[in-house]
Enzyme design. Structure first.
Site, PDB file in Angstrom:
ATOM      1  N   HIS A 131       0.783  -1.231   0.000  1.00  0.00           N
ATOM      2  CA  HIS A 131       0.000   0.000   0.000  1.00  0.00           C
ATOM      3  C   HIS A 131       0.821   1.292   0.000  1.00  0.00           C
ATOM      4  CE1 HIS A 131      -0.148  -0.057   4.736  1.00  0.00           C
ATOM      5  NE2 HIS A 131       1.041  -0.350   4.270  1.00  0.00           N
ATOM      6  N   HIS A 132       2.149   1.202   0.049  1.00  0.00           N
ATOM      7  CA  HIS A 132       2.956   2.429   0.092  1.00  0.00           C
ATOM      8  C   HIS A 132       3.387   2.929  -1.291  1.00  0.00           C
ATOM      9  CE1 HIS A 132       3.101   2.378   4.395  1.00  0.00           C
ATOM     10  NE2 HIS A 132       3.786   1.256   4.457  1.00  0.00           N
ATOM     11  N   ALA A 133       3.391   2.063  -2.294  1.00  0.00           N
ATOM     12  CA  ALA A 133       3.868   2.492  -3.612  1.00  0.00           C
ATOM     13  C   ALA A 133       3.029   3.659  -4.123  1.00  0.00           C
ATOM     14  CB  ALA A 133       3.817   1.325  -4.592  1.00  0.00           C
TER      15      ALA A 133
END
Length: 390
Positions: A131-133
């Site tokens: 979920h950080h990209a």
């Protein structure tokens, strides 16, 4: 709708490997799949290997120049372009990085397609939840944002309201960023407070912008929050928002790094509380999203003791065959754990804290309690924007 659950799995996803010293050890995926099999849950679901996300799908979220940079780093890891977050300590470049990242993304996109089209009621990709990209860069162990891509694909297929609930210990910043101005997507992230944890975002005041104002929700909990506070906070915020939003699909991210044994964060949540929230997400999907549920993995760095148990519970819940917390883990799996890791595996599917007791928000709150202060901050920031009382 068939009502049958799908488990998205291709053994090649274990090639998402940043190297032997990196905390995101792909053995966690392999051990989870083996524990699912040890309990026979793979006979209760349809195991599906979806195709990798193609370039047109990746471009639903990611910039073309970033995709090109990932491909270049995948072919020549030593030449990775650090301006895209590649070749860093968090996201080391490795050969085949583009291919395996696209494969993981493809499993989440395939899960979304199956649920939307009615091929399955629930679909799980525990290799996903990266979920950080960001649209233009890698971040926090994440190359392509499969959660955002799954949501974007749902919108492309005609969905008008998609809710995303993220209970990873880290803020779901990449998903929030992808839909910051999009009122069709409600993003809710419950995470450790940004004062004490990467990525230092996810403050309650972050509520979206433009047409999407009020569609981003952030519940930032103090370090040290345990089971009762964590589950209470979830129920104090998430159900009311989903009831108002009426999503057509619920996408959830179940990072296991909220656990008290996780080496990278500071919450004190047990496996049993994680299971309680998984059960709640399943119930909320049926209550507010017609049963359409896409469940993803995420973080989790206690790779033997926590991650496989947590995500096996998730698969069991999605399959309609939940594993009772007191269940003894098959000795065959524990032998496999020792052979692979030289660690002793856990003996039961519980930390001994089931059932998890917590006080309902409606019964009243304590203004001096730090968890209740966090809940109030979130409700005051976003509930009035959605026509709800804080």
């Amino acid at each position: 709708m068939s009502g049958r659950a799908q488990l998205m799995w291709d053994e090649a996803v274990t090639g998402y490997d940043f190297g032997p010293s990196h905390p995101m050890d792909p053995v966690r995926l392999d051990l989870t799949r083996r524990l699912v099999g040890a309990f026979g849950l793979d006979r209760e679901v349809e195991v599906v290997a979806a195709k990798p996300a193609g370039e047109s799908t990746l471009r639903l979220v990611h910039r073309e120049d970033y995709i090109d940079a990932v491909k270049a780093a995948s072919a020549d890891p030593a030449g990775a372009d650090g301006s895209y977050g590649l070749g860093t300590l968090d996201d080391p470049a490795f050969a085949g990085m583009h291919e395996v990242s696209a494969l993981i993304a493809g499993q989440s996109v395939g899960a979304a397609e199956a649920v939307w089209r009615g091929d399955a009621e629930h679909a799980v990709n525990f290799a996903g939840g990266l979920h950080h990209a960001m649209p233009g860069g890698a971040s926090g162990f994440c190359i392509y944002n499969d959660a955002s891509l799954a949501i974007a694909r749902l919108l492309e297929l005609g969905a008008e309201r998609v809710a995303y609930v993220d209970v990873d210990v880290h803020h779901g910043d990449g998903v929030q960023a992808a839909f910051w101005e999009d009122p069709r997507v409600l993003t809710i992230s419950m995470h450790e407070h940004p004062r004490t944890l990467f990525p230092q975002t996810g403050w309650p005041e972050e509520t979206g912008a433009g047409a999407g104002e009020g569609a981003a929700v952030n519940l930032a909990l103090p370090a040290g929050t345990g089971d009762a506070g964590w589950v209470r906070a979830f129920h104090a915020v998430v159900p009311e928002l989903l009831a108002e939003f009426r999503p057509q699909v619920l996408v959830t991210q179940h990072g296991a790094d909220t656990h008290f044994e996780d080496p990278l964060a500071h919450l004190a949540v047990s496996l049993d509380a994680q299971r309680a929230v998984q059960v709640a997400c399943h119930e909320l999907a049926h209550a507010y999203a017609g049963g359409r549920w896409v469940a993803l993995g995420g973080g989790g760095y206690a790779v033997v003791d926590v991650v496989p148990r947590s995500w096996t519970h998730l698969v069991g819940i999605a399959a309609g065959k939940p594993v009772a917390p007191e269940t003894v883990i098959p000795e065959s799996w524990r032998r496999e754990v020792f052979a692979r890791t030289r660690q002793l595996g856990p003996q039961r599917m519980t930390d001994g804290r089931w059932p998890v007791a917590y006080e309902e928000w409606e019964a009243g709150y304590d203004p001096a309690d730090r968890v209740d202060q966090a809940v109030l901050a979130t409700r005051r920031a976003v509930f009035p924007l959605r026509g709800l009382l804080p």
